[in-house]
Design a protein around this motif. Sequence first.
Motif, PDB file in Angstrom:
ATOM      1  N   LEU A   1       9.046  -9.215   0.405  1.00  0.00           N
ATOM      2  CA  LEU A   1       9.409  -8.452   1.593  1.00  0.00           C
ATOM      3  C   LEU A   1       8.375  -8.735   2.665  1.00  0.00           C
ATOM      4  O   LEU A   1       7.720  -9.756   2.640  1.00  0.00           O
ATOM      5  N   PHE A   2       8.209  -7.818   3.567  1.00  0.00           N
ATOM      6  CA  PHE A   2       7.033  -7.777   4.419  1.00  0.00           C
ATOM      7  C   PHE A   2       5.906  -7.232   3.538  1.00  0.00           C
ATOM      8  O   PHE A   2       6.153  -6.789   2.423  1.00  0.00           O
ATOM      9  N   THR A   3       4.670  -7.248   4.009  1.00  0.00           N
ATOM     10  CA  THR A   3       3.586  -6.664   3.215  1.00  0.00           C
ATOM     11  C   THR A   3       3.405  -5.211   3.645  1.00  0.00           C
ATOM     12  O   THR A   3       2.827  -4.935   4.694  1.00  0.00           O
ATOM     13  N   PRO A   4       3.943  -4.265   2.859  1.00  0.00           N
ATOM     14  CA  PRO A   4       3.855  -2.858   3.231  1.00  0.00           C
ATOM     15  C   PRO A   4       2.462  -2.298   2.939  1.00  0.00           C
ATOM     16  O   PRO A   4       1.835  -2.660   1.951  1.00  0.00           O
ATOM     17  N   LYS A   5       1.997  -1.443   3.825  1.00  0.00           N
ATOM     18  CA  LYS A   5       0.690  -0.826   3.627  1.00  0.00           C
ATOM     19  C   LYS A   5       0.757   0.168   2.477  1.00  0.00           C
ATOM     20  O   LYS A   5       1.792   0.784   2.237  1.00  0.00           O
ATOM     21  N   ASN A   6      -0.363   0.314   1.778  1.00  0.00           N
ATOM     22  CA  ASN A   6      -0.405   1.372   0.774  1.00  0.00           C
ATOM     23  C   ASN A   6      -0.559   2.717   1.502  1.00  0.00           C
ATOM     24  O   ASN A   6      -0.694   2.761   2.730  1.00  0.00           O
ATOM     25  N   TYR A   7      -0.517   3.803   0.759  1.00  0.00           N
ATOM     26  CA  TYR A   7      -0.510   5.144   1.348  1.00  0.00           C
ATOM     27  C   TYR A   7      -1.712   5.381   2.264  1.00  0.00           C
ATOM     28  O   TYR A   7      -1.573   5.885   3.372  1.00  0.00           O
ATOM     29  N   THR A   8      -2.901   4.978   1.836  1.00  0.00           N
ATOM     30  CA  THR A   8      -4.110   5.195   2.630  1.00  0.00           C
ATOM     31  C   THR A   8      -4.080   4.355   3.896  1.00  0.00           C
ATOM     32  O   THR A   8      -4.341   4.862   4.997  1.00  0.00           O
ATOM     33  N   GLU A   9      -3.738   3.060   3.763  1.00  0.00           N
ATOM     34  CA  GLU A   9      -3.673   2.171   4.930  1.00  0.00           C
ATOM     35  C   GLU A   9      -2.629   2.637   5.939  1.00  0.00           C
ATOM     36  O   GLU A   9      -2.786   2.438   7.135  1.00  0.00           O
ATOM     37  N   ALA A  10      -1.547   3.253   5.467  1.00  0.00           N
ATOM     38  CA  ALA A  10      -0.470   3.727   6.339  1.00  0.00           C
ATOM     39  C   ALA A  10      -0.777   5.097   6.940  1.00  0.00           C
ATOM     40  O   ALA A  10       0.054   5.661   7.645  1.00  0.00           O
ATOM     41  N   GLY A  11      -1.959   5.622   6.665  1.00  0.00           N
ATOM     42  CA  GLY A  11      -2.335   6.918   7.231  1.00  0.00           C
ATOM     43  C   GLY A  11      -1.467   8.058   6.720  1.00  0.00           C
ATOM     44  O   GLY A  11      -1.215   9.026   7.443  1.00  0.00           O
ATOM     45  N   GLY A  12      -0.996   7.936   5.489  1.00  0.00           N
ATOM     46  CA  GLY A  12      -0.168   8.985   4.896  1.00  0.00           C
ATOM     47  C   GLY A  12       1.305   8.887   5.255  1.00  0.00           C
ATOM     48  O   GLY A  12       2.111   9.682   4.779  1.00  0.00           O
ATOM     49  N   ARG A  13       1.669   7.911   6.097  1.00  0.00           N
ATOM     50  CA  ARG A  13       3.095   7.730   6.411  1.00  0.00           C
ATOM     51  C   ARG A  13       3.778   7.058   5.226  1.00  0.00           C
ATOM     52  O   ARG A  13       3.172   6.247   4.531  1.00  0.00           O
TER      53      ARG A  13
END
Length: 90
Positions: free
Chosen positions: A51-63
């Motif tokens: 896929l695309f490289t999705p951010k983990n929970y911390t990198e996504a700022g909780g999103r």
Amino acid sequence: EGDGIADLGYTFNGYGLHNEGRVRNAVKFHPGMSRGQLRVEGQGGFGNRSLFTPKNYTEAGGRLHTLAVTLRPDGRNTLRLSGADEDQDW
């Protein structure tokens, strides 16, 4: 004969496919992993897809990422994954 795994369609590790004697599918997604990697184990499933490289929970700022599953009577089911960032759709 055996554990029935051969009858389940695509199987990587089989976790989540057996419950109370029912055969199920399991959607597996790996945020934070390079190219994301999403697979469906079980009948009609498929191996890891980049896929695309999705951010983990911390990198996504909780999103959170959103996984939408559409089930149709004719069996032409679909998955849609939307990442926490804009323009991340698969």
